[in-house]
Design a protein around this motif. Structure first.
Motif, PDB file in Angstrom:
ATOM      1  N   THR A   8       0.853  -1.186   0.000  1.00  0.00           N
ATOM      2  CA  THR A   8       0.000   0.000   0.000  1.00  0.00           C
ATOM      3  C   THR A   8       0.887   1.232   0.000  1.00  0.00           C
ATOM      4  O   THR A   8       1.945   1.265   0.635  1.00  0.00           O
ATOM      5  CB  THR A   8      -0.920   0.036   1.240  1.00  0.00           C
ATOM      6  OG1 THR A   8      -0.106  -0.018   2.414  1.00  0.00           O
ATOM      7  CG2 THR A   8      -1.887  -1.122   1.234  1.00  0.00           C
ATOM      8  N   THR A   9       0.465   2.249  -0.699  1.00  0.00           N
ATOM      9  CA  THR A   9       1.226   3.497  -0.752  1.00  0.00           C
ATOM     10  C   THR A   9       0.328   4.639  -0.295  1.00  0.00           C
ATOM     11  O   THR A   9      -0.875   4.655  -0.543  1.00  0.00           O
ATOM     12  CB  THR A   9       1.718   3.785  -2.178  1.00  0.00           C
ATOM     13  OG1 THR A   9       0.593   3.857  -3.041  1.00  0.00           O
ATOM     14  CG2 THR A   9       2.663   2.704  -2.651  1.00  0.00           C
ATOM     15  N   TYR A  10       0.924   5.578   0.400  1.00  0.00           N
ATOM     16  CA  TYR A  10       0.228   6.748   0.893  1.00  0.00           C
ATOM     17  C   TYR A  10       0.909   8.000   0.369  1.00  0.00           C
ATOM     18  O   TYR A  10       2.134   8.113   0.436  1.00  0.00           O
ATOM     19  CB  TYR A  10       0.219   6.783   2.424  1.00  0.00           C
ATOM     20  CG  TYR A  10      -0.491   5.603   3.033  1.00  0.00           C
ATOM     21  CD1 TYR A  10      -1.875   5.545   3.069  1.00  0.00           C
ATOM     22  CD2 TYR A  10       0.224   4.547   3.585  1.00  0.00           C
ATOM     23  CE1 TYR A  10      -2.523   4.481   3.631  1.00  0.00           C
ATOM     24  CE2 TYR A  10      -0.421   3.466   4.147  1.00  0.00           C
ATOM     25  CZ  TYR A  10      -1.795   3.433   4.169  1.00  0.00           C
ATOM     26  OH  TYR A  10      -2.443   2.367   4.725  1.00  0.00           O
ATOM     27  N   ASN A  11       0.129   8.944  -0.113  1.00  0.00           N
ATOM     28  CA  ASN A  11       0.677  10.211  -0.591  1.00  0.00           C
ATOM     29  C   ASN A  11       0.224  11.320   0.344  1.00  0.00           C
ATOM     30  O   ASN A  11      -0.966  11.544   0.539  1.00  0.00           O
ATOM     31  CB  ASN A  11       0.189  10.508  -2.017  1.00  0.00           C
ATOM     32  CG  ASN A  11       0.715   9.491  -3.006  1.00  0.00           C
ATOM     33  OD1 ASN A  11       1.793   8.970  -2.827  1.00  0.00           O
ATOM     34  ND2 ASN A  11      -0.061   9.213  -4.037  1.00  0.00           N
ATOM     35  N   PHE A  12       1.186  12.000   0.939  1.00  0.00           N
ATOM     36  CA  PHE A  12       0.892  13.089   1.851  1.00  0.00           C
ATOM     37  C   PHE A  12       1.397  14.387   1.257  1.00  0.00           C
ATOM     38  O   PHE A  12       2.518  14.457   0.762  1.00  0.00           O
ATOM     39  CB  PHE A  12       1.568  12.880   3.213  1.00  0.00           C
ATOM     40  CG  PHE A  12       1.011  11.727   3.981  1.00  0.00           C
ATOM     41  CD1 PHE A  12      -0.228  11.814   4.566  1.00  0.00           C
ATOM     42  CD2 PHE A  12       1.734  10.557   4.120  1.00  0.00           C
ATOM     43  CE1 PHE A  12      -0.741  10.765   5.277  1.00  0.00           C
ATOM     44  CE2 PHE A  12       1.231   9.494   4.831  1.00  0.00           C
ATOM     45  CZ  PHE A  12      -0.012   9.599   5.415  1.00  0.00           C
TER      46      PHE A  12
END
Length: 78
Positions: free
Chosen positions: A39-43
């Motif tokens: 899973t990847t998260y973009n902040f």
């Protein structure tokens, strides 16, 4: 006579319940799915600074706005 008819009725229901053919098996098809572990998260972090007001009492701003006086609230001398 009523008790004899009731006993015969109960025995009849017991025999008919046992006579049911419930040996049919239902086959269920199963499907396999893969599990995704990545899973990847973009902040996005903004550098802007904002000022927030802190009040000592809860709902202080609301109470201040609701505590207004009108011209008709002032007492008049008769």
């Amino acid at each position: 006579m009523k008790t004899i008819a009731t006993i015969i009725f109960i025995i009849f229901l017991g025999f008919t319940a046992q006579a049911q053919n419930t040996s049919t098996d239902v086959k269920v098809e199963t499907t396999t799915t893969s599990i995704v572990a990545k899973t990847t998260y973009n902040f996005k972090i903004d550098k802007a600074t904002e000022v927030a007001r802190l009040y000592k009492f809860k709902n202080a701003l609301i109470k201040k706005e609701l505590n207004f006086l009108t011209k008709t609230d002032k007492p008049k001398m008769a």
